[in-house]
Write an enzyme that holds these catalytic residues in place. Structure first.
Site, PDB file in Angstrom:
ATOM      1  N   ASN A  11       0.855  -1.187   0.000  1.00 11.98           N
ATOM      2  CA  ASN A  11       0.000   0.000   0.000  1.00 11.98           C
ATOM      3  C   ASN A  11       0.891   1.237   0.000  1.00 11.98           C
ATOM      4  O   ASN A  11       1.448   1.611   1.030  1.00 11.98           O
ATOM      5  CB  ASN A  11      -0.906  -0.019   1.240  1.00 11.98           C
ATOM      6  CG  ASN A  11      -1.767   1.222   1.349  1.00 11.98           C
ATOM      7  OD1 ASN A  11      -1.936   1.965   0.379  1.00 11.98           O
ATOM      8  ND2 ASN A  11      -2.310   1.465   2.534  1.00 11.98           N
ATOM      9  N   HIS A 103      -9.395   1.011   5.382  1.00 13.02           N
ATOM     10  CA  HIS A 103      -8.106   1.256   6.038  1.00 13.02           C
ATOM     11  C   HIS A 103      -8.303   2.244   7.184  1.00 13.02           C
ATOM     12  O   HIS A 103      -9.136   3.145   7.115  1.00 13.02           O
ATOM     13  CB  HIS A 103      -7.098   1.807   5.029  1.00 13.02           C
ATOM     14  CG  HIS A 103      -5.692   1.828   5.525  1.00 13.02           C
ATOM     15  ND1 HIS A 103      -5.219   2.816   6.370  1.00 13.02           N
ATOM     16  CD2 HIS A 103      -4.649   0.973   5.324  1.00 13.02           C
ATOM     17  CE1 HIS A 103      -3.942   2.571   6.643  1.00 13.02           C
ATOM     18  NE2 HIS A 103      -3.580   1.459   6.030  1.00 13.02           N
ATOM     19  N   GLU A 175      -4.959  -4.686  11.087  1.00 11.01           N
ATOM     20  CA  GLU A 175      -4.003  -3.588  11.241  1.00 11.01           C
ATOM     21  C   GLU A 175      -4.289  -2.855  12.550  1.00 11.01           C
ATOM     22  O   GLU A 175      -5.175  -2.004  12.608  1.00 11.01           O
ATOM     23  CB  GLU A 175      -4.050  -2.630  10.042  1.00 11.01           C
ATOM     24  CG  GLU A 175      -5.443  -2.183   9.600  1.00 11.01           C
ATOM     25  CD  GLU A 175      -5.422  -0.812   8.954  1.00 11.01           C
ATOM     26  OE1 GLU A 175      -4.353  -0.345   8.569  1.00 11.01           O
ATOM     27  OE2 GLU A 175      -6.501  -0.193   8.889  1.00 11.01           O
TER      28      GLU A 175
END
Length: 260
Positions: A11, A103, A175
């Site tokens: 990313n 995200h 994450e």
């Protein structure tokens, strides 16, 4: 036990250039002739065409490898007066196979709620893209021992809106927000604990999905900690931020994943 092919997804965030894309391909195009791991490049949308052209130009050198292209975000809408947005069909037309959804930076900086994330998940699949769904807890949530609660909530909303079987064509990336861009990674044991929870959570509604879905770890992954992280039984590779901008480091991570 399912044989899940490891994945390394880079990313770039709002970084990189056409020159960086060329450097990456020059570095690893002839060194990834191995399909034991899948590599996904997620540049800014403006560089998707550059990466697509490089994939085509290096097709012979990449023969035998699995190098794909992904996007960092998409609109939940198919078309319309949404200035600056990019639809799933546009990404599909650009050659993308994957798209990152939810995200932490999108959730935090742009106010993307879990409901919006669930809509984007659906939009991705509608247009033939595989979503890489990001979930994770903040530092305060971890300190309050709410990690599992937060992740369960984020997963459950997507399941409620899209159904469990939607995860048959999806990737999950854990994450932890306290590790993203901080240089502080979760320990292999911490990552494994959460990945095992995610797998168990999905197994409760579909044993097949739970066993076969790939779960990536994202959060300050580097060549120095990747081997231990990727060796965990429920960690199937990584969603890589900063290290994906360094051709040598990214190649090292791909090589580690291929031997995991």
């Amino acid at each position: 036990m399912a044989l899940r092919r490891p994945m390394v997804a880079g990313n770039w965030k709002m970084n990189g250039s056409a020159a960086l894309a060329q450097e990456l391909f020059k570095k690893f195009a002839s060194k990834l002739q191995n399909d034991s791991a899948e590599v996904v490049l997620c540049p800014p949308s403006i560089y998707l065409e550059s990466v697509r052209q490089l994939l085509e130009a290096n097709k012979e050198a990449l023969d035998g490898s699995l190098v794909r292209m992904g996007a960092q975000n998409l609109s939940q809408h198919d078309f319309g007066a949404y200035t600056g947005e990019v639809s799933g069909q546009m990404l599909k037309d650009s050659g993308c196979r994957y798209v990152i959804i939810g995200h932490s930076e999108r959730r935090r900086m742009y106010g993307e709620t879990s409901n919006i994330v669930a809509e984007k998940f659906a939009a991705a699949q509608k247009h033939g893209l595989t979503p890489i769904l990001c979930v994770g807890e903040s530092g305060p949530a971890r300190e309050a021992r709410r990690t599992f609660e937060v992740i369960a909530e984020e997963l459950d909303i997507v399941i409620q809106k899209n159904g469990t079987m939607a995860f048959d064509n999806a990737i999950i990336a854990y994450e932890p927000l306290w590790a993203v861009g901080t240089g502080k990674s979760a320990t292999p044991e911490q990552a494994q604990e959460v990945h095992a929870f995610i797998r168990k959570r999905l197994s409760e509604v579909s044993p097949f999905i739970g066993e076969n879905i790939r779960i990536l770890y994202g959060g300050s992954v580097t060549p120095s900690n990747a081997a231990d992280l990727f060796a965990q039984p429920d960690v199937d590779g990584g969603l890589i931020g900063g290290a994906s901008l360094n051709s040598s480091e990214f190649l090292s991570l791909c090589t580690i994943a291929m031997s995991a």
